[in-house]
Design an enzyme around this catalytic site. Sequence first.
Site, PDB file in Angstrom:
ATOM      1  N   HIS A 209      -7.358  97.359  23.790  1.00 15.17           N
ATOM      2  CA  HIS A 209      -7.969  98.446  24.554  1.00 15.17           C
ATOM      3  C   HIS A 209      -7.509  98.397  26.017  1.00 15.17           C
ATOM      4  CE1 HIS A 209     -10.646  98.223  21.097  1.00 15.17           C
ATOM      5  NE2 HIS A 209     -11.234  99.369  21.459  1.00 15.17           N
ATOM      6  N   HIS A 249     -15.217  91.145  23.007  1.00 17.12           N
ATOM      7  CA  HIS A 249     -14.082  90.352  23.470  1.00 17.12           C
ATOM      8  C   HIS A 249     -14.586  89.287  24.426  1.00 17.12           C
ATOM      9  CE1 HIS A 249     -10.424  92.073  21.811  1.00 17.12           C
ATOM     10  NE2 HIS A 249     -10.857  93.293  22.071  1.00 17.12           N
ATOM     11  N   ASP A 253      -9.759  87.414  26.818  1.00 21.64           N
ATOM     12  CA  ASP A 253      -9.098  88.536  26.131  1.00 21.64           C
ATOM     13  C   ASP A 253      -8.877  89.710  27.093  1.00 21.64           C
ATOM     14  OD1 ASP A 253      -9.444  86.965  23.878  1.00 21.64           O
ATOM     15  OD2 ASP A 253     -11.308  87.963  23.317  1.00 21.64           O
TER      16      ASP A 253
END
Length: 294
Positions: A209, A249, A253
């Site tokens: 993302h 996450h 991350d």
Amino acid sequence: MSDAVTKTVVPLRRKSNPLNGEHTNGVTIDDHSRQVGSINSQMENISTKVDDGGGGEGEWTSKASFMTWTAHDAVYVARHHWIPCLFAAGVMFFTVVEYTFQMTPASSQPFDLGFVATRSLHSILASSPNLNTVLAALNTILVGMQTTYIGWTWAVEGRPRATIAALFMFTCRGILGYSTQLPRPQEFLGSGVDYPVGNVSFFLFYSGHVAGSMIASLDMKRMQRFRLAMVFDILNVLQSIRLLGTRGHYTIDIAVGVGAGILFDSLAGKYDEMSKRHLSTTRLNLISKDTLVD
């Protein structure tokens, strides 16, 4: 004017005789070549002495860079290069932290500072499933926006850099995500409308993302679409907070996702430039061949 003295200008050097290779002033081409060779040899000897620190063994230590440092230099570095100084202090600080902190035992969940910072947001989302679903749907829309933009730059505008960067990034993410499969946080708050849609499994390391949004934002800035880039950056920050709040996450991350977006955008740019140079060389070779044939 008959008594005027007539002066004859004698040229300093006459033209050489192309038949015997000699100058008419008595200097041959061979003598000239030997003189040039002697000068070049002397220059090489001087260069060797400079590289060897003057020729004496051990004299290089007296000409080491740190031997010339002064207090004025230290003040100058601190004033004009404070960012590297800040990182140097960070290295020393975290060296102490690394060698003194208590490591998380294998029986416990990983410690994550981002989870601690978003504890209140996690409590709100855990008590309001509908709000969690709405935020997940908005996040999925953002993923669709960045995917559409990246595809648009190649398919419509004819600029493949962002698309190549996304391909590099997601391939590397798949390799790393499969190589080290981190445990899903126990407090994870899933949603059927969150991307990937359908509560399917996903790689935790690293955040696609965030990396995808970074690639899109960098391309927008490169094309001077600064307002659109600012919108994407703000949405990227909000989605990062949401991912930490839902435990989707870990902090690492998110951080690596930012770095991955920058890295693969840079690599895609180098690949694009290399491809253009190769294409130009190929075209020149083809033109040369056609010229020879004609």
